[in-house]
Design a protein around this motif. Structure first.
Motif, PDB file in Angstrom:
ATOM      1  N   ALA A 167       7.490 -13.983  -0.121  1.00 48.88           N
ATOM      2  CA  ALA A 167       7.808 -13.935  -1.547  1.00 48.88           C
ATOM      3  C   ALA A 167       6.566 -14.200  -2.387  1.00 48.88           C
ATOM      4  O   ALA A 167       6.348 -13.546  -3.421  1.00 48.88           O
ATOM      5  CB  ALA A 167       8.896 -14.948  -1.874  1.00 48.88           C
ATOM      6  N   ASP A 168       5.737 -15.132  -1.962  1.00 46.53           N
ATOM      7  CA  ASP A 168       4.512 -15.430  -2.695  1.00 46.53           C
ATOM      8  C   ASP A 168       3.523 -14.273  -2.618  1.00 46.53           C
ATOM      9  O   ASP A 168       2.911 -13.892  -3.618  1.00 46.53           O
ATOM     10  CB  ASP A 168       3.874 -16.704  -2.136  1.00 46.53           C
ATOM     11  N   ARG A 169       3.390 -13.673  -1.442  1.00 51.32           N
ATOM     12  CA  ARG A 169       2.420 -12.585  -1.269  1.00 51.32           C
ATOM     13  C   ARG A 169       2.842 -11.327  -2.030  1.00 51.32           C
ATOM     14  O   ARG A 169       1.987 -10.541  -2.465  1.00 51.32           O
ATOM     15  CB  ARG A 169       2.238 -12.287   0.211  1.00 51.32           C
TER      16      ARG A 169
ATOM     17  N   ALA B 182       0.819  -1.215   0.000  1.00 47.56           N
ATOM     18  CA  ALA B 182       0.000   0.000   0.000  1.00 47.56           C
ATOM     19  C   ALA B 182       0.851   1.263   0.000  1.00 47.56           C
ATOM     20  O   ALA B 182       0.498   2.263  -0.622  1.00 47.56           O
ATOM     21  CB  ALA B 182      -0.936  -0.002   1.208  1.00 47.56           C
ATOM     22  N   HIS B 183       1.971   1.227   0.709  1.00 45.47           N
ATOM     23  CA  HIS B 183       2.791   2.435   0.882  1.00 45.47           C
ATOM     24  C   HIS B 183       4.014   2.487  -0.026  1.00 45.47           C
ATOM     25  O   HIS B 183       4.700   3.514  -0.065  1.00 45.47           O
ATOM     26  CB  HIS B 183       3.236   2.551   2.343  1.00 45.47           C
ATOM     27  N   GLY B 184       4.311   1.410  -0.727  1.00 45.84           N
ATOM     28  CA  GLY B 184       5.460   1.411  -1.621  1.00 45.84           C
ATOM     29  C   GLY B 184       6.784   1.309  -0.908  1.00 45.84           C
ATOM     30  O   GLY B 184       7.775   1.941  -1.311  1.00 45.84           O
ATOM     31  N   PHE B 185       6.846   0.499   0.163  1.00 45.26           N
ATOM     32  CA  PHE B 185       8.115   0.306   0.859  1.00 45.26           C
ATOM     33  C   PHE B 185       9.081  -0.497  -0.010  1.00 45.26           C
ATOM     34  O   PHE B 185       8.674  -1.207  -0.939  1.00 45.26           O
ATOM     35  CB  PHE B 185       7.889  -0.411   2.189  1.00 45.26           C
ATOM     36  N   ALA B 186      10.362  -0.393   0.304  1.00 43.99           N
ATOM     37  CA  ALA B 186      11.379  -1.085  -0.489  1.00 43.99           C
ATOM     38  C   ALA B 186      11.268  -2.594  -0.347  1.00 43.99           C
ATOM     39  O   ALA B 186      11.406  -3.338  -1.324  1.00 43.99           O
ATOM     40  CB  ALA B 186      12.778  -0.620  -0.074  1.00 43.99           C
ATOM     41  N   SER B 187      11.045  -3.054   0.880  1.00 43.53           N
ATOM     42  CA  SER B 187      10.986  -4.492   1.118  1.00 43.53           C
ATOM     43  C   SER B 187      10.195  -4.774   2.380  1.00 43.53           C
ATOM     44  O   SER B 187       9.881  -3.864   3.161  1.00 43.53           O
ATOM     45  CB  SER B 187      12.398  -5.076   1.259  1.00 43.53           C
ATOM     46  N   VAL B 188       9.899  -6.056   2.573  1.00 48.95           N
ATOM     47  CA  VAL B 188       9.440  -6.571   3.857  1.00 48.95           C
ATOM     48  C   VAL B 188      10.564  -7.429   4.398  1.00 48.95           C
ATOM     49  O   VAL B 188      11.026  -8.362   3.727  1.00 48.95           O
ATOM     50  CB  VAL B 188       8.142  -7.386   3.719  1.00 48.95           C
TER      51      VAL B 188
ATOM     52  N   SER C 291       4.988  -7.600  -7.561  1.00 57.38           N
ATOM     53  CA  SER C 291       5.104  -6.213  -7.113  1.00 57.38           C
ATOM     54  C   SER C 291       6.569  -5.779  -7.152  1.00 57.38           C
ATOM     55  O   SER C 291       7.472  -6.582  -7.391  1.00 57.38           O
ATOM     56  CB  SER C 291       4.566  -6.059  -5.689  1.00 57.38           C
ATOM     57  N   ARG C 292       6.795  -4.502  -6.859  1.00 54.36           N
ATOM     58  CA  ARG C 292       8.162  -3.992  -6.780  1.00 54.36           C
ATOM     59  C   ARG C 292       8.746  -4.142  -5.381  1.00 54.36           C
ATOM     60  O   ARG C 292       9.923  -3.866  -5.169  1.00 54.36           O
ATOM     61  CB  ARG C 292       8.180  -2.518  -7.189  1.00 54.36           C
ATOM     62  N   VAL C 293       7.949  -4.559  -4.416  1.00 45.24           N
ATOM     63  CA  VAL C 293       8.415  -4.724  -3.040  1.00 45.24           C
ATOM     64  C   VAL C 293       9.210  -6.015  -2.933  1.00 45.24           C
ATOM     65  O   VAL C 293       8.753  -7.082  -3.365  1.00 45.24           O
ATOM     66  CB  VAL C 293       7.230  -4.740  -2.057  1.00 45.24           C
ATOM     67  N   LYS C 294      10.396  -5.942  -2.357  1.00 44.22           N
ATOM     68  CA  LYS C 294      11.294  -7.079  -2.275  1.00 44.22           C
ATOM     69  C   LYS C 294      11.066  -7.891  -0.994  1.00 44.22           C
ATOM     70  O   LYS C 294      10.577  -7.367   0.014  1.00 44.22           O
ATOM     71  CB  LYS C 294      12.752  -6.613  -2.320  1.00 44.22           C
TER      72      LYS C 294
ATOM     73  N   ILE D 107      17.418 -18.140  -0.439  1.00 44.16           N
ATOM     74  CA  ILE D 107      17.248 -17.837  -1.857  1.00 44.16           C
ATOM     75  C   ILE D 107      16.268 -18.815  -2.493  1.00 44.16           C
ATOM     76  O   ILE D 107      15.405 -18.434  -3.292  1.00 44.16           O
ATOM     77  CB  ILE D 107      18.615 -17.846  -2.572  1.00 44.16           C
ATOM     78  N   ARG D 108      16.362 -20.090  -2.107  1.00 42.69           N
ATOM     79  CA  ARG D 108      15.401 -21.069  -2.630  1.00 42.69           C
ATOM     80  C   ARG D 108      13.981 -20.756  -2.168  1.00 42.69           C
ATOM     81  O   ARG D 108      13.009 -21.075  -2.865  1.00 42.69           O
ATOM     82  CB  ARG D 108      15.795 -22.484  -2.199  1.00 42.69           C
ATOM     83  N   GLN D 109      13.855 -20.111  -1.019  1.00 42.97           N
ATOM     84  CA  GLN D 109      12.537 -19.721  -0.525  1.00 42.97           C
ATOM     85  C   GLN D 109      11.984 -18.482  -1.231  1.00 42.97           C
ATOM     86  O   GLN D 109      10.813 -18.145  -1.077  1.00 42.97           O
ATOM     87  CB  GLN D 109      12.604 -19.435   0.987  1.00 42.97           C
ATOM     88  N   GLY D 110      12.841 -17.780  -1.967  1.00 46.97           N
ATOM     89  CA  GLY D 110      12.392 -16.617  -2.720  1.00 46.97           C
ATOM     90  C   GLY D 110      12.929 -15.284  -2.239  1.00 46.97           C
ATOM     91  O   GLY D 110      12.465 -14.227  -2.697  1.00 46.97           O
ATOM     92  N   ALA D 111      13.913 -15.282  -1.344  1.00 46.74           N
ATOM     93  CA  ALA D 111      14.465 -14.017  -0.841  1.00 46.74           C
ATOM     94  C   ALA D 111      15.185 -13.258  -1.945  1.00 46.74           C
ATOM     95  O   ALA D 111      15.984 -13.835  -2.696  1.00 46.74           O
ATOM     96  CB  ALA D 111      15.414 -14.268   0.322  1.00 46.74           C
ATOM     97  N   ASP D 112      14.904 -11.965  -2.014  1.00 48.42           N
ATOM     98  CA  ASP D 112      15.584 -11.075  -2.962  1.00 48.42           C
ATOM     99  C   ASP D 112      16.796 -10.407  -2.328  1.00 48.42           C
ATOM    100  O   ASP D 112      17.749 -10.035  -3.030  1.00 48.42           O
ATOM    101  CB  ASP D 112      14.633  -9.958  -3.423  1.00 48.42           C
ATOM    102  N   GLU D 113      16.728 -10.176  -1.020  1.00 47.46           N
ATOM    103  CA  GLU D 113      17.785  -9.477  -0.292  1.00 47.46           C
ATOM    104  C   GLU D 113      18.075 -10.235   0.998  1.00 47.46           C
ATOM    105  O   GLU D 113      17.160 -10.824   1.604  1.00 47.46           O
ATOM    106  CB  GLU D 113      17.373  -8.037   0.030  1.00 47.46           C
ATOM    107  N   LEU D 114      19.338 -10.212   1.413  1.00 48.72           N
ATOM    108  CA  LEU D 114      19.774 -10.908   2.616  1.00 48.72           C
ATOM    109  C   LEU D 114      20.444  -9.920   3.557  1.00 48.72           C
ATOM    110  O   LEU D 114      21.342  -9.174   3.154  1.00 48.72           O
ATOM    111  CB  LEU D 114      20.776 -12.011   2.253  1.00 48.72           C
ATOM    112  N   ASP D 115      19.997  -9.913   4.803  1.00 50.08           N
ATOM    113  CA  ASP D 115      20.618  -9.082   5.846  1.00 50.08           C
ATOM    114  C   ASP D 115      21.310 -10.012   6.829  1.00 50.08           C
ATOM    115  O   ASP D 115      20.641 -10.683   7.635  1.00 50.08           O
ATOM    116  CB  ASP D 115      19.559  -8.243   6.586  1.00 50.08           C
TER     117      ASP D 115
END
Length: 232
Positions: A57-59, A40-46, A63-66, A91-99
């Protein structure tokens, strides 16, 4: 980064926020709500714990949200091999970014090559995904913050990040500025921990942050919205 960070719009800030839910008792409904807020707010990621990565990743698909997942969290003490395996699984689970949390004890001891190898193992396993290295700056003196930033850069990280939000302190303007001076203009700097208002978020951006980690994200981008008590 906006030209005038002190007057950056809430939309500008929204696009820099990793909307974060890392508490141990987070339910699937809590995580779903964070995903919907991010959309809704256009955040970079969850930003979530790995157990929720596939669901997020499925939800967020289409979208552009990572999807941002933490690893070696929150202590950074699981070892390079375990972190690399966790990165590959995420990554296999669908992660775009890793912290990832770096080997904090290695940095405190001055075992910088051990800390570098820890990050490099995750970098090698990350299949080109965005990699942010959490320094937990509240546990490091200034010299070790500088050393940790340099190690992360040498190991191929894309961002250095202040905090897990689970230790004795979070982000400060002074620390973010130090990290930016150390890594220069090419690496990202993520400020996280204790950022709950638009004003504090803008202060971090002015100091050099290019990403904000927050659980109070909706309050930050909503005029007059309540701030979240405590937490990330």
């Amino acid at each position: 980064m906006p030209d005038d960070v002190n007057t950056a719009s809430r939309a500008d800030l929204a696009g820099m926020i990793d909307h974060t839910i890392l508490k141990a008792d987070a339910t699937r409904a809590d995580v779903a709500r964070h995903c919907d807020e991010a959309l809704a707010h256009g955040f970079a990621s969850v930003c979530i714990n790995g157990v929720h990565a596939a669901f997020v990743a499925d939800r967020l698909r289409g979208s552009r949200v990572k999807t941002c997942a933490v690893l070696g969290f929150p202590l950074g003490a699981s070892g390079a091999g375990a972190k690399a395996a966790e990165a590959a699984w995420l990554i296999r689970q669908g992660a775009d970014e890793l912290d990832m949390v770096l080997d904090i004890g290695a940095v405190v001891e001055g075992e910088f090559e051990r800390a570098r190898a820890d990050i490099a193992a995750v970098r090698d396993a990350s299949a080109g995904r965005v990699l942010k290295v959490i320094l937990e700056t509240c546990l490091l003196d200034e010299a070790r913050i500088v050393a940790a930033c340099r190690i992360a850069a040498e190991a191929g990280a894309d961002f250095v990040k202040t905090s897990t939000g689970f230790s004795s302190g979070g982000a400060s303007v002074e620390t973010v500025a130090l990290m930016r001076r150390t890594v220069g203009p090419t690496l990202g700097v993520k400020a996280s921990g204790g950022i709950r208002t638009a004003e504090s978020a803008r202060a971090m951006v002015a100091a050099g942050a290019t990403r904000i980690g927050a659980s109070a994200s909706v309050a930050i981008v909503s005029a007059g919205g309540p701030t979240a008590p405590g937490g990330y």
